[in-house]
Scaffold this active site. Structure first.
Site, PDB file in Angstrom:
ATOM      1  N   GLU A   1       4.740 -16.544  15.636  1.00 25.92           N
ATOM      2  CA  GLU A   1       3.282 -16.434  15.559  1.00 25.92           C
ATOM      3  C   GLU A   1       2.513 -16.920  16.785  1.00 25.92           C
ATOM      4  OE1 GLU A   1       1.626 -18.105  12.061  1.00 25.92           O
ATOM      5  OE2 GLU A   1       2.536 -16.622  10.752  1.00 25.92           O
TER       6      GLU A   1
ATOM      7  N   GLU B   1       7.593 -13.804   6.830  1.00 25.44           N
ATOM      8  CA  GLU B   1       6.844 -14.756   6.000  1.00 25.44           C
ATOM      9  C   GLU B   1       5.840 -13.994   5.158  1.00 25.44           C
ATOM     10  OE1 GLU B   1       4.860 -18.143   7.830  1.00 25.44           O
ATOM     11  OE2 GLU B   1       6.536 -18.399   9.217  1.00 25.44           O
TER      12      GLU B   1
END
Ligand code: BGP
Length: 467
Positions: A160, A374
């Site tokens: 991320e 995720e």
């Protein structure tokens, strides 16, 4: 009824700093978060889930509940306490033991090299704004590729990049806590992509068995209304959060439209970004070699045109309705809508995940394969005598799994899904009451308890049928 493919990974995700605890054990070096959290005084990263000691329990539970993959990150500062220099034998041994245990329990490890936790020495020195730190990261990555080559097949360079950069330089919720500096946001994202490209090129040159990819937070932005102004705002926010990084990853350059939007955002906020030709040469070389893309997705955003100053309130307490996210020269996130949302104001909209997968297939056809690395629901779980009825989480996972199965039917190559999180963990800016796990943790005793969702997940993994 929708069914998932036979070789599908039903995984659980974790991250070193959020799970391990033991921040002062095993000669671990400090990370910037240690100081940041101490100064804030809200939460402590210890004991977290005490994964440093409890991992055999968590892996045994994984095997028992049908979890056949785990995302784990290596804490860079356990391997190199100062970020570079002499490696730390205790840290190396810990990860050898951990990966061995994964295989013993038939849980395939997917290993992330950087999950928000740059060693403090390098972080103080500018983190990824400092190009010297790109070299330190690549050296650390190369060390891990060689050291763990017999235990790790799946590698992830970064987790991320966008949330790291905005946490550090836009919302100020990550160390060093700077706000609204768009120049630094784009520079840090770009430099991390350079580090990714370099690490990927090194990995391929080693000819190790295995695969390498990157995990991006990819959440669909929709215009709040059909007006041209709202469409433009949603597009600018998409470039900032998604398209800038996807272009660098898969096209190997920033498209003309992307750069036009980036320059517009920077002009409105008096920022600048330095992109060298040599960086773009690296992107061009690396873009063909990503073996997979990891998608992290929790929510979707609806964006309205906005012409005011930057204004953000981070809802880090779970007090529904307190979030504010308005960016100068971009737009405003709308929260109060006819769409269910969590207590932290995250809009639950599984269609957004479906749309993102279809977009990758259409706009970046060289993507090879996708893992949902995720997805999950932050929830204030009730503990009743060892029983945790988390039906809203089951509904959340089910609806997102359905999006995955539909995308597969529509031709997207998705090979697995990792629930965030395997067990309850420490949340960076929300502490310990925002729980995500299949396994409930009593953080005082470190006892684990399977939630209702764990039993549901087990059946899903066994039958592959989404019911
Ligand atoms: C992702 C991170 C994870 C995790 C998750 C949930 O952005 O990769 O580390 O924290 O989000 O977020 P939060 O804990 O803020 O609810």
């Amino acid at each position: 009824m929708l069914k998932l493919p036979e070789d599908f990974i039903f995984g659980g995700a974790t991250a070193a700093y959020q799970a391990e605890g033991a921040t002062k054990e095993g000669n671990k070096g400090r990370v910037a978060w240690d100081t940041f959290l101490e100064e804030e005084g809200r939460f402590s990263p210890d004991p977290a889930s005490d994964f440093y000691h409890q991992y055999p329990v968590d892996l045994e539970l994984s095997e028992k509940f049908g979890v056949n993959g785990i995302r784990i990150s290596i804490a860079w500062s356990r391997i190199f306490p100062e970020g570079y220099g002499t490696p730390n034998p205790e840290g190396i041994e810990f990860y050898h033991n951990l990966f061995k245990e994964c295989h013993k329990r038939n849980v395939e490890p997917f290993i992330t090299l950087h999950h928000f936790d740059t060693p403090e020495v390098l972080h103080k020195d500018g983190d990824f704004l400092n190009k010297q730190n790109i070299e330190h990261f690549v050296n650390y990555a190369e060390f891990c590729f060689k050291e763990f080559k017999n235990e790790v097949y799946y590698w992830i360079t970064f987790n991320e990049i966008y949330p790291v950069s905005i946490g550090q330089y836009l919302t100020g919720t990550f160390p060093p806590g700077i706000r609204f500096d768009f120049g630094k946001v784009f520079q840090s994202m770009h430099n991390m992509m350079v580090a990714h490209a370099k690490a990927l090129i090194v990995f391929k040159s080693l000819n190790n068995p295995g695969e390498i990819g990157i995990v991006h937070s990819l959440e669909t932005r929709y215009p709040y209304t059909d007006s041209e102004e709202d469409k433009k705002a949603a597009h600018l926010d998409d470039v900032l959060a998604n398209k800038f990084l996807l272009d660098a990853t898969f096209k190997g350059y920033y498209s003309e439209d992307t750069m036009k939007c980036v320059n517009q955002i920077l002009a409105a906020n008096n920022g600048a970004v330095d992109i060298q030709d040599s960086d773009l040469e690296l992107f061009a070389k690396a873009c063909k070699d990503n073996d997979f893309l990891g998608i992290n997705s929790y929510q979707s955003s609806f964006i309205r045109a906005y012409d005011g100053e930057n204004d953000i309130h981070h809802n880090g307490t779970g007090e529904k309705g307190t979030s504010v996210f308005r960016l100068k020269g971009i737009g405003e996130k709308m929260f109060d809508m006819e769409i269910p949302r969590t207590d932290w104001d995250w809009l639950i909209y599984p269609e957004g995940l479906y749309d993102m997968m279809i977009r990758i297939k259409n706009d970046y056809p060289n993507y090879k394969k996708i893992y949902i690395t995720e997805n999950g629901m932050g929830y204030k779980d009730d503990f009743n005598d060892g029983v945790i009825d988390d039906q809203p989480r089951i509904d959340y996972i089910k609806s997102h799994m359905e999006s995955v199965a539909r995308a597969i039917e529509d031709g997207v190559n998705v090979k697995g899904y990792f629930l965030w999180s395997l067990m309850d963990v420490f949340s960076w800016s929300n502490g310990y009451n925002k729980r995500y796990g299949l396994f409930y943790i009593n953080f005082d005793t470190q006892e684990r308890y399977p939630k209702k969702s764990a039993y549901w997940f087990k059946e899903l993994a066994e039958t592959r049928e989404i019911k």
